[in-house]
Scaffold this motif. Structure first.
Motif, PDB file in Angstrom:
ATOM      1  N   GLY A  38       0.823  -1.208   0.000  1.00  0.00           N
ATOM      2  CA  GLY A  38       0.000   0.000   0.000  1.00  0.00           C
ATOM      3  C   GLY A  38       0.849   1.246   0.000  1.00  0.00           C
ATOM      4  O   GLY A  38       1.942   1.274  -0.586  1.00  0.00           O
TER       5      GLY A  38
ATOM      6  N   GLN B 167      -2.653   5.813   5.893  1.00  0.00           N
ATOM      7  CA  GLN B 167      -2.199   4.682   5.088  1.00  0.00           C
ATOM      8  C   GLN B 167      -3.377   4.095   4.324  1.00  0.00           C
ATOM      9  O   GLN B 167      -4.522   4.205   4.768  1.00  0.00           O
ATOM     10  CB  GLN B 167      -1.582   3.588   5.973  1.00  0.00           C
ATOM     11  CG  GLN B 167      -0.245   4.002   6.577  1.00  0.00           C
ATOM     12  CD  GLN B 167       0.438   2.888   7.329  1.00  0.00           C
ATOM     13  OE1 GLN B 167      -0.148   2.314   8.234  1.00  0.00           O
ATOM     14  NE2 GLN B 167       1.675   2.590   6.968  1.00  0.00           N
TER      15      GLN B 167
ATOM     16  N   PRO C 105      -4.296   0.353   1.972  1.00  0.00           N
ATOM     17  CA  PRO C 105      -3.795  -0.934   1.469  1.00  0.00           C
ATOM     18  C   PRO C 105      -4.032  -1.094  -0.034  1.00  0.00           C
ATOM     19  O   PRO C 105      -4.967  -0.522  -0.591  1.00  0.00           O
ATOM     20  CB  PRO C 105      -4.655  -1.939   2.252  1.00  0.00           C
ATOM     21  CG  PRO C 105      -5.951  -1.222   2.458  1.00  0.00           C
ATOM     22  CD  PRO C 105      -5.627   0.254   2.573  1.00  0.00           C
ATOM     23  N   VAL C 106      -3.170  -1.891  -0.658  1.00  0.00           N
ATOM     24  CA  VAL C 106      -3.340  -2.264  -2.069  1.00  0.00           C
ATOM     25  C   VAL C 106      -2.995  -3.750  -2.175  1.00  0.00           C
ATOM     26  O   VAL C 106      -1.922  -4.167  -1.726  1.00  0.00           O
ATOM     27  CB  VAL C 106      -2.407  -1.434  -2.984  1.00  0.00           C
ATOM     28  CG1 VAL C 106      -2.469  -1.930  -4.428  1.00  0.00           C
ATOM     29  CG2 VAL C 106      -2.764   0.052  -2.918  1.00  0.00           C
TER      30      VAL C 106
ATOM     31  N   ILE D  96      -0.654   1.391  -6.733  1.00  0.00           N
ATOM     32  CA  ILE D  96      -0.348   2.058  -5.457  1.00  0.00           C
ATOM     33  C   ILE D  96      -0.461   3.573  -5.621  1.00  0.00           C
ATOM     34  O   ILE D  96      -1.013   4.270  -4.762  1.00  0.00           O
ATOM     35  CB  ILE D  96       1.061   1.669  -4.957  1.00  0.00           C
ATOM     36  CG1 ILE D  96       1.064   0.203  -4.507  1.00  0.00           C
ATOM     37  CG2 ILE D  96       1.504   2.580  -3.810  1.00  0.00           C
ATOM     38  CD1 ILE D  96       2.443  -0.343  -4.171  1.00  0.00           C
TER      39      ILE D  96
ATOM     40  N   GLU E 168      -3.860   5.109  -5.135  1.00  0.00           N
ATOM     41  CA  GLU E 168      -4.198   5.283  -3.712  1.00  0.00           C
ATOM     42  C   GLU E 168      -3.353   6.383  -3.079  1.00  0.00           C
ATOM     43  O   GLU E 168      -3.822   7.141  -2.230  1.00  0.00           O
ATOM     44  CB  GLU E 168      -3.993   3.969  -2.957  1.00  0.00           C
ATOM     45  CG  GLU E 168      -5.010   2.915  -3.301  1.00  0.00           C
ATOM     46  CD  GLU E 168      -6.434   3.392  -3.015  1.00  0.00           C
ATOM     47  OE1 GLU E 168      -6.726   3.780  -1.880  1.00  0.00           O
ATOM     48  OE2 GLU E 168      -7.246   3.391  -3.959  1.00  0.00           O
TER      49      GLU E 168
END
Ligand code: GRF
Length: 202
Positions: free
Chosen positions: A133, A151, A153-154, A169, A172
């Motif tokens: 992420g 933060q 997540p990916v 990523i 995001e």
């Protein structure tokens, strides 16, 4: 809230910030964009958007401290409330950090404290994690250390390459950076970039 963005590369995350400011999603003033070398895509994007630009070319300084002082002075000249490292691939020293205490933000393409450093995407892929992420944090003198602000997540897909994973990523990372800046702008005593938002007679 005034921000200066520092870049070393193509500046696709910077472009997302420029676009968010232009369409009113993000209410900050992009005071300037600076780079550590000539000819970055990031500075070119800024110039095309009519934003002030500067370059403090690392290779023109034999002394790292002198480069840090020159960078600090160049950034300070734009009187930013926050400085944002957006793919800026240099560690700044204490002189810079003391000039912008808790005001230097960084983004990183991994879920810190896992996979710090210049190859966060490659290292996560090589380790075999199923989820990685991105992180937005307040930078300190370490390599991707400092308090974490946000933060996301990916998921890592079975056929991912470093490039395909990094692109997902970055989607995001852009969202998280813009959200974080919007939150700081809303909380900033410097107020928003929109003069009509100034509260008078309250
Ligand atoms: C981002 O993933 C950043 O975290 C990393 O480099 C990328 C910057 O890409 N250090 P770009 O220059 O914004 O396209």
């Amino acid at each position: 809230m005034r921000i200066v963005v520092l870049v070393s590369g193509t500046g696709s995350n910077l472009q997302a910030v420029i676009d968010a400011v232009a369409d009113g999603t993000l209410n900050v003033t992009l005071a300037a964009v600076g780079a550590d070398r000539p000819g970055t895509g990031g500075v070119q994007r800024a110039a095309e958007a009519g934003i002030a630009t500067f370059e403090v070319d690392f290779r023109r300084y034999t002394d790292r401290a002198a480069w840090n002082r020159a960078l600090t002075d160049a950034v300070a000249g734009y009187e930013p409330d926050y400085v944002v490292s957006s793919g800026f691939m240099r560690i700044v020293d204490q002189h810079f950090l003391d000039r912008f205490p808790d005001r230097y933000l960084n983004t990183h393409p991994a879920l810190l404290p896992s996979f710090p450093g210049a190859h966060g995407v490659r290292d996560a892929l090589a380790y075999g994690v199923k989820v990685t992420g991105c992180t937005v944090m307040i930078a300190d003198a370490g390599v991707d250390t400092g308090p974490i602000l946000a933060q996301a997540p990916v998921a890592v897909l079975p056929d991912d390459t470093e490039e395909t994973l990094h692109e997902r990523i970055k989607v995001e990372e852009r969202r998280l950076l813009i959200e974080t800046l919007a939150g700081l702008a809303a909380a900033s005593p410097a107020g928003s970039a929109d003069p009509s938002a100034t509260v008078t007679g309250a």
